[in-house]
Design a protein around this motif. Structure first.
Motif, PDB file in Angstrom:
ATOM      1  N   TYR A 125       0.833  -1.205   0.000  1.00 55.81           N
ATOM      2  CA  TYR A 125       0.000   0.000   0.000  1.00 55.81           C
ATOM      3  C   TYR A 125       0.872   1.262   0.000  1.00 55.81           C
ATOM      4  O   TYR A 125       0.676   2.184  -0.816  1.00 55.81           O
ATOM      5  CB  TYR A 125      -0.909  -0.022   1.228  1.00 55.81           C
ATOM      6  N   SER A 148       4.024   1.457  -0.863  1.00 54.44           N
ATOM      7  CA  SER A 148       4.829   1.487  -2.086  1.00 54.44           C
ATOM      8  C   SER A 148       4.018   1.985  -3.277  1.00 54.44           C
ATOM      9  O   SER A 148       4.524   2.742  -4.117  1.00 54.44           O
ATOM     10  CB  SER A 148       5.397   0.096  -2.382  1.00 54.44           C
ATOM     11  N   ILE A 149       2.733   1.579  -3.352  1.00 54.83           N
ATOM     12  CA  ILE A 149       1.888   2.034  -4.463  1.00 54.83           C
ATOM     13  C   ILE A 149       1.684   3.537  -4.395  1.00 54.83           C
ATOM     14  O   ILE A 149       1.768   4.245  -5.418  1.00 54.83           O
ATOM     15  CB  ILE A 149       0.550   1.279  -4.433  1.00 54.83           C
ATOM     16  N   ILE A 150       1.417   4.055  -3.203  1.00 55.04           N
ATOM     17  CA  ILE A 150       1.250   5.509  -3.066  1.00 55.04           C
ATOM     18  C   ILE A 150       2.546   6.226  -3.440  1.00 55.04           C
ATOM     19  O   ILE A 150       2.528   7.274  -4.114  1.00 55.04           O
ATOM     20  CB  ILE A 150       0.822   5.853  -1.630  1.00 55.04           C
ATOM     21  N   LEU A 184       4.818   5.241  -5.545  1.00 50.90           N
ATOM     22  CA  LEU A 184       4.988   5.206  -6.997  1.00 50.90           C
ATOM     23  C   LEU A 184       4.013   6.146  -7.694  1.00 50.90           C
ATOM     24  O   LEU A 184       4.345   6.737  -8.732  1.00 50.90           O
ATOM     25  CB  LEU A 184       4.804   3.777  -7.509  1.00 50.90           C
ATOM     26  N   LEU A 185       2.810   6.290  -7.147  1.00 49.17           N
ATOM     27  CA  LEU A 185       1.862   7.233  -7.727  1.00 49.17           C
ATOM     28  C   LEU A 185       2.365   8.667  -7.646  1.00 49.17           C
ATOM     29  O   LEU A 185       2.001   9.520  -8.464  1.00 49.17           O
ATOM     30  CB  LEU A 185       0.510   7.113  -7.021  1.00 49.17           C
ATOM     31  N   VAL A 186       3.206   8.936  -6.649  1.00 48.77           N
ATOM     32  CA  VAL A 186       3.809  10.264  -6.535  1.00 48.77           C
ATOM     33  C   VAL A 186       5.052  10.378  -7.419  1.00 48.77           C
ATOM     34  O   VAL A 186       5.241  11.362  -8.137  1.00 48.77           O
ATOM     35  CB  VAL A 186       4.176  10.565  -5.062  1.00 48.77           C
ATOM     36  N   VAL A 199       6.376   8.346 -10.016  1.00 48.44           N
ATOM     37  CA  VAL A 199       6.425   8.018 -11.448  1.00 48.44           C
ATOM     38  C   VAL A 199       5.961   9.182 -12.324  1.00 48.44           C
ATOM     39  O   VAL A 199       6.685   9.577 -13.261  1.00 48.44           O
ATOM     40  CB  VAL A 199       5.621   6.737 -11.727  1.00 48.44           C
ATOM     41  N   PRO A 200       4.789   9.787 -12.102  1.00 47.76           N
ATOM     42  CA  PRO A 200       4.411  10.909 -12.987  1.00 47.76           C
ATOM     43  C   PRO A 200       5.379  12.079 -12.912  1.00 47.76           C
ATOM     44  O   PRO A 200       5.809  12.606 -13.952  1.00 47.76           O
ATOM     45  CB  PRO A 200       3.019  11.301 -12.465  1.00 47.76           C
ATOM     46  N   GLY A 232       3.877   7.472   2.230  1.00 41.60           N
ATOM     47  CA  GLY A 232       3.868   7.304   0.791  1.00 41.60           C
ATOM     48  C   GLY A 232       4.287   8.558   0.049  1.00 41.60           C
ATOM     49  O   GLY A 232       5.060   8.485  -0.917  1.00 41.60           O
ATOM     50  N   GLY A 242       7.662   8.835  -2.051  1.00 41.78           N
ATOM     51  CA  GLY A 242       7.581   9.188  -3.468  1.00 41.78           C
ATOM     52  C   GLY A 242       8.525  10.317  -3.823  1.00 41.78           C
ATOM     53  O   GLY A 242       9.159  10.298  -4.891  1.00 41.78           O
ATOM     54  N   ILE A 246      11.089   2.181 -13.247  1.00 46.49           N
ATOM     55  CA  ILE A 246       9.956   2.195 -12.320  1.00 46.49           C
ATOM     56  C   ILE A 246      10.031   1.005 -11.369  1.00 46.49           C
ATOM     57  O   ILE A 246       9.790   1.140 -10.157  1.00 46.49           O
ATOM     58  CB  ILE A 246       8.631   2.192 -13.107  1.00 46.49           C
TER      59      ILE A 246
END
Length: 490
Positions: A262, A264-266, A268-270, A272-273, A346, A350, A403
């Motif tokens: 959870y 890690s996903i947040i 990456l959402l920060v 990666v873009p 997160g 990120g 990524i």
């Protein structure tokens, strides 16, 4: 003699071998290097390598093997009742090494001689008094049996060091003599040196593989011991993480795995873009002056210690989110009870991952051939269409690798999670609640005077092995994606 001086002696022998081997080769050729089979420096290098490499290899093996041999030898002289009272051989050996260090310190300060320190007839009271005179305290829990084991430990260490020095120096001298005896103008020194260098390069390439295998095996053996003491079904399929060191622990990895993924996903959402857009701007739009200023400034983020990010999460980002989502915050919704949360960790994680994504993606985008851009522009595409339909697809395998590298970094992060996410293992979809990850629990379980025969401590190795398998799966996935897109664009 310390290891440092031993290595210096070996290098000195190698230096002498270098000079004398070259001189002997030139002498055999009557001073004319054209009569030599190889260039003079190959003869010199053969002498130096023959003296140094075998000796240093034996020294490395000796340094790795001697502690295990000594520990096993000393462990045999410790009575069973001492082990039963201490509860663990590791704890007893820790006391043995502590007492041995105290004896060494007393010898260095002149409170006793080596013979007195190794005298098994010396009473514990007398030894304690002598060490106290120089400010070395043994502690009240030291037994006579531990003192005797420490004396044997010192004696074996001293004997092993003496034998090590003799053997290493003899091997260096023998290597020098053998290489010197066969040095003459017809000796194929270049072939021998190049073959030796090739072996060294192969050994260096194998070192990383062997290290990985060693790490996996060490975790695997301890994980097997853990599953002998704890039900594997509870570990993989249970829903509660509650270690209590009383024998009725619930040690399920699923709440920890959920928290890890959870956060890690947040992150990456920060990352990666922002990282990908920054890479596109730096590689396709920014001028040389802007790029020379912005890219190093962006990469400074990668050099900031993670503890600083943790403080940033605890003191800045967490309170900021609390002022928005807390009961007394801007929205007044009461969704957040404290500064620590999944969202806090997160977001900060990120930010930490942005340079990983941007720098790698920038290098990958720059590696796309300029001819592909020119062809797209020549067909009438705009710059943005060229980036979307030509550059990014061509660079996609490398971007995916960047990524996934950032994802592996996020999964293995500890300090930001400790200070920003909290320490509660649970299932929840609310990003404003506190959670924890696998890495923080590994640190927690191995912190303090844990008994390595209890499942509450051994679970750390099972968690570590699971984390290794998880990151390995990410690497396999990255390899699959890279191969798939390479077949499309090559």
């Amino acid at each position: 003699m310390s290891v440092f001086w031993l290595v210096l002696i070996v290098f000195a022998i190698a230096a002498v071998a270098y000079v004398l081997s070259r001189a002997r080769a030139m002498k055999s050729a009557e001073g004319d290097s054209r009569k030599l089979h190889s260039l003079p420096h190959f003869y010199a290098a053969n002498g130096a390598l023959s003296a140094a490499v075998p000796a240093l290899l034996v020294l490395a093996i000796w340094l790795l093997a001697q502690p295990s041999v000594i520990n096993s030898s000393v462990a045999r002289v410790i009575p069973d009742h001492v082990l039963e009272q201490s509860g663990s051989l590791d704890l007893v050996m820790s006391d043995v090494r502590r007492v041995a260090d105290g004896l060494d310190e007393a010898v260095r300060q002149g409170a006793m001689t080596n013979a007195e320190a190794d005298d098994v007839r010396a009473g514990l009271t007398d030894v304690r008094r002598r060490l106290g005179d120089v400010g070395v305290a043994l502690g009240s829990d030291v037994r006579p049996e531990v003192l005797y084991a420490a004396q044997r430990y010192r004696a074996l260490n001293s004997t092993g060091a003496l034998l090590r020095n003799i053997v290493v120096i003899l091997i260096a001298l023998v290597g020098f003599v053998l290489s010197y005896s066969r040095t003459h103008k017809d000796f194929r020194a270049r072939n021998v040196v190049e073959k030796g260098i090739k072996v060294l390069l192969m050994a260096a390439a194998s070192l990383a593989i062997l290290t990985t295998v060693g790490i996996v095996l060490s975790m695997l053996f301890e994980t097997v011991n853990f599953f002998k003491l704890h039900n594997w079904r509870d570990f993989f399929f249970g829903t509660t993480w509650a270690p209590n060191f009383r024998g009725d622990s619930e040690l399920s990895i699923l709440p920890l795995l959920w928290g890890t993924l959870y956060i890690s996903i947040i992150a990456l959402l920060v990352a990666v873009p922002i990282g990908l857009f920054a890479a596109i701007y730096l590689s396709e739009y920014a001028g040389p002056k802007v790029r020379a200023f912005a890219k190093p400034l962006l990469e400074i983020l990668a050099g900031i210690p993670t503890i600083v990010y943790g403080l940033f999460a605890l003191l800045t980002v967490g309170p900021l989110l609390l002022n928005i989502f807390g009961a007394e915050g801007l929205l007044g919704v009461g969704w957040m009870g404290g500064a620590t949360s999944v969202l806090t960790a997160g977001i900060v994680m990120g930010i930490m991952l942005i340079p990983f994504v941007s720098s790698l993606s920038d290098d990958i985008i720059n590696s796309v051939p300029q001819s592909m851009r020119d062809g797209s522009l020549g067909l009438g595409a705009t710059k943005s269409e060229t980036i979307r339909q030509v550059v990014i697809p061509a660079a996609l395998p490398g971007i995916v690798g960047a990524i996934l590298l950032a994802a592996s970094r996020a999964i293995g992060e500890t300090m930001i999670v400790v200070m920003g996410a909290g320490a509660i293992a649970k299932f929840s979809l609310n990003p404003l609640e506190t959670m924890t990850t696998i890495t923080t629990r590994i640190v927690s379980q191995l912190t303090g005077d844990g008994d390595f025969s209890s499942p509450e401590t051994l679970v750390a190795f099972a968690l570590g092995l699971t984390l290794f398998v998880l990151t390995l799966g990410l690497n396999v996935l990255a390899l699959y994606i890279v191969r798939k897109y390479r077949e499309q664009y090559e």
